[in-house]
Design an enzyme around this catalytic site. Structure first.
Site, PDB file in Angstrom:
ATOM      1  N   ASN A 583       0.912  -1.160   0.128  1.00  0.00           N
ATOM      2  CA  ASN A 583      -0.001   0.015   0.082  1.00  0.00           C
ATOM      3  C   ASN A 583       0.982   1.176   0.094  1.00  0.00           C
ATOM      4  OD1 ASN A 583      -1.525   2.254   1.059  1.00  0.00           O
ATOM      5  ND2 ASN A 583      -3.131   0.937   1.731  1.00  0.00           N
ATOM      6  N   LYS A 653       8.965  -7.651   1.562  1.00  0.00           N
ATOM      7  CA  LYS A 653       9.997  -7.823   2.515  1.00  0.00           C
ATOM      8  C   LYS A 653      10.111  -7.271   3.870  1.00  0.00           C
ATOM      9  CE  LYS A 653      14.101  -8.683  -0.814  1.00  0.00           C
ATOM     10  NZ  LYS A 653      15.109  -8.082  -1.313  1.00  0.00           N
ATOM     11  N   GLU A 657      11.561  -0.902   9.617  1.00  0.00           N
ATOM     12  CA  GLU A 657      12.639  -0.546  10.109  1.00  0.00           C
ATOM     13  C   GLU A 657      13.736  -0.094   9.135  1.00  0.00           C
ATOM     14  OE1 GLU A 657      12.726  -3.202  13.960  1.00  0.00           O
ATOM     15  OE2 GLU A 657      11.538  -4.268  12.503  1.00  0.00           O
TER      16      GLU A 657
HETATM   17 MO1  MOS Z   1      10.464  -3.505  15.984  1.00  0.00          MO
HETATM   18  S1  MOS Z   1      12.286  -2.795  17.160  1.00  0.00           S
HETATM   19  O1  MOS Z   1      10.990  -5.108  15.749  1.00  0.00           O
HETATM   20  O2  MOS Z   1       9.136  -3.330  16.906  1.00  0.00           O
END
Ligand code: MOS
Length: 690
Positions: A583, A653, A657
């Site tokens: 999205n 993927k 983060e």
């Molecule tokens: Mo993240 S630190 O894997 O919630």
């Protein structure tokens, strides 16, 4: 048309912006509910001598004070941080010593403020350093990686290198500050515990809290309908959950308990300070002959958390000789835990700063240096990558940013009082999927009901699950009613490790596909519908052994005020290769948010340790700075169309983060280019530049 890939708005967006969405502290009838307030230790180590419970119980509206003397017994589950109020021993400043329970929030807070606690204080040790005498090698690093890795002869190769660098880079303690601080509403109904909790994993909370209270996980019912962020700090239960459950148990009433913003830094987990000693050696062509990454971090005496700081270095660049190590020291501090890209984030700040320094030393363009060290296979696992397009990200980023016009000389571009510079760094984050389950029901009216005990921490996962189900069922997303974040639903993995969408979407896809097959056999649909439940344990266990990672490249321009040393970032560009994007609207927010958090790490955020107090001194937003709107000028994000058939059936993927990984190094590299000053200890505050 595919629902995956559509820029749908969050299903619950209107509820959230109009205040109708209920969070963990808002879900119960006020008049029946008690309020708990945590009282924290004011010493670092030692023991509680006495707590003036009687004086506080005499105050009108105070119902109970729970201390180690009257708290119910908790089982030892191997996490001392959760074994709250079990004894008089203090292991860190800020540790809970009591919970005051009252009829109103104000009464609870006031009673907690006047509660007298006397202590006998002991010696304490709160300062992490690579020279610490009690450093040790943990058995594994988070979550289960090898502690050390050695290939070839690193020291020989470094001695023989044409160009080499040897520098240490440090990152400070950093605090998770989701918009919603941790909060729990708890109530016991016979032997069953009802929790409404602000958590990233309602399945894991049920299991862990059940274990603490010596009851089966099924006897703990957890709901987390709306969660205001987590960044890892809500990835497993923190003391707020057992404290609320204890308070509910001892009063026999429903109790709400929330952290204040100030409590977050000692009771929610934080990013450990890290030091990375980086040694890189290269031949005359800029090809790495040796990579050494020695990482140091801290844990508490109550729980071992070992940040995997050097893990990403194992997979980034080719080099025949390589070594990574992790050393840890257990200090009298709150327990560090997950914070957005634990390991990759501080470790890649070090590696990508070191690569920039090596590029300068070798007289090679930073992008070209990385291109020359692109591995064909994962250099440590010795398996192929499922896909890897770092070069594509660097090329597209360079084009968007205008990298070709860059004058590589440092401190060469002065505009009035500003020194201007540009820098880049690579990003990476592993692509993971964990076993999960989902249930889907075809109803006779043509609608579908989808259920999974996943959590939506604000990222829009509820919406994306509906998109994934729509494609698997071949219906419009609007035909699907979705329920999440209730432990009565099929168990699902935590919203962490950037793995939620892959993990849950896989289970959703499997359940929906199986339902379609059963519907095609021509059954008429009974009034309660036709239901299929699926789990993905077998599929995930059968995954081929490959190196699965997302990649990215970040580009930053900085302007450094020559008088004040202030660093301003007028623009950032991030280009990512993260498989299929589910999205675009939600994905763009994830990337921009993470790059902004990386900007904060580079310039603002620092837990200031007061070694006399034995604690981080800046416990609020007045003193712990995060980027404000004025700090965030122009962040541009793109992604490459990446086909990777070795991932989950949806082909993504994970994107939660990777955006923070590399961002701080790109800023530091740009500052070095602007000023000629290399800051190796974050954050890059003005005093380090003048
Ligand atoms: Mo993240 S630190 O894997 O919630």
């Amino acid at each position: 048309m595919s629902a995956i890939g559509a820029s749908l708005a969050r299903i619950e967006g209107i509820e959230k912006v109009t205040g109708a969405a209920d969070y963990a502290y808002e879900t119960t009838a006020e008049q029946e509910t008690l309020y708990g307030w945590v009282v924290q230790s004011s010493i670092v180590t030692g023991r509680i001598l006495d707590i003036g419970v009687d004086a506080v119980l005499a105050l009108p509206g105070v119902v109970e004070v729970v201390t180690w003397r009257n708290a119910p017994h908790l089982e030892d589950t191997g996490d001392g941080e959760l074994n709250v109020l079990q004894h008089a021993i203090i292991s860190y400043r800020g540790q809970p010593v009591a919970v005051v329970i009252a009829e109103t929030l104000e009464t609870a807070r006031e009673a907690a403020n006047v509660l007298e606690v006397s202590y006998s204080a002991g010696e304490s040790d709160v300062l992490m350093s690579p020279d610490h005498l009690r450093l040790y090698a943990p058995d594994k690093v988070n979550p289960a990686f090898e502690t050390d890795s050695v290939i070839g002869e690193v020291d020989v190769a470094l001695a023989d290198a044409v160009t080499s660098i040897d520098h240490s880079y440090s990152t400070p303690a950093l605090f998770n500050n989701p918009m919603e601080p941790h909060a729990t509403t708890a109530e016991w109904q016979g032997g069953r515990l009802e929790l409404v909790d602000s958590t990233q994993g309602s399945s894991v909370t049920a299991e862990q809290i059940g274990a603490l209270f010596g009851i089966p996980g099924e006897a703990v019912h957890v709901r987390a309908e709306h969660v205001g962020g987590g960044f890892g700090s809500k990835g497993s239960p923190r003391p707020n959950v057992p404290l609320a459950a204890i308070a509910a148990k001892i009063t026999g009433r429903r109790v709400k308990l929330a952290y204040t913003r100030q409590m977050m830094s000692s009771l929610a987990g934080y990013r450990t300070p890290t030091v990375s000693r980086m040694r890189l050696g290269a031949d005359a062509d800029g090809r790495l002959t040796a990579i050494s990454h020695e990482a140091f971090s801290q844990t508490s005496t109550l729980f071992e958390f070992a940040e995997q700081t050097a893990e990403a270095t194992r997979h980034m660049y080719a080099a025949p000789n390589r070594r990574t190590t992790h050393r840890l020291v257990a200090l009298d501090v709150p327990t560090p835990r997950w914070m957005r890209a634990p390991g990759e984030c501080p470790g890649m700040y070090a590696l990508e700063s070191a690569m920039d320094e090596l590029a300068a030393a070798a007289g090679i363009d930073p992008i070209e240096l990385r291109r020359r060290n692109e591995p064909e296979r994962d250099p440590e696992l010795d398996v192929p990558y499922s896909s890897r397009d770092l070069i594509g990200c660097m090329e597209r980023g360079a084009e968007l940013f205008g990298w070709a016009e860059r004058d590589p000389r440092p401190a060469a571009h002065i505009d009035g009082r500003w020194a201007i510079g540009t820098g880049m760094a690579a990003s990476t984050y592993p692509a993971m999927a964990q076993p999960s389950g989902a249930v889907v029901t075809a109803m006779p009216d043509g609608r579908y009901r989808l259920g999974i005990n996943a959590t939506d921490i604000g990222t829009g996962s509820r919406t994306v699950m509906r998109q994934i189900a729509a494609d698997a069922l071949d219906v419009e997303p609007e035909a699907i009613d979705i329920r999440i974040a209730d432990s009565n639903l099929p168990k699902a993995s935590v919203a962490g490790g950037s793995s939620g969408t892959a993990s849950w979407g896989w289970a959703v896809t499997k359940a929906c596909r199986e339902l379609r097959i059963s519907l095609q056999t021509g059954m008429t649909i009974p009034p309660d519908g036709i239901t299929v439940t699926a789990t993905t344990d077998a599929e995930i266990a059968a995954q081929e052994e490959l190196s699965r990672h997302a990649f990215g490249a970040q580009f930053v321009e900085v302007r450094v005020d020559l008088d004040s040393g202030e660093v301003v970032v007028p623009r950032m560009v991030g280009v990512f290769a993260a498989g299929r994007i589910m999205n675009p609207r939600l994905a763009r927010s994830q990337f921009i948010g993470a790059m902004t958090m990386g900007l904060g790490m580079a310039l603002h955020e620092v837990g200031e340790l007061d070694t006399v107090l034995g604690d981080y001194a800046n416990h609020d937003f007045a003193t712990y700075h995060i980027p404000a709107c004025a700090d965030v000028k122009d962040i541009r994000v793109e992604w490459l169309d990446e086909e990777d058939t070795h991932l989950s059936p949806m082909g993504g993927k994970g994107i939660g983060e990777i955006g923070i990984v590399g961002a701080a190094a790109a800023v530091a590299n740009a500052v070095a280019h602007a000023t000629g000053i290399r800051v190796r200890d974050l954050p890059i505050q003005p005093d380090k530049l003048i």
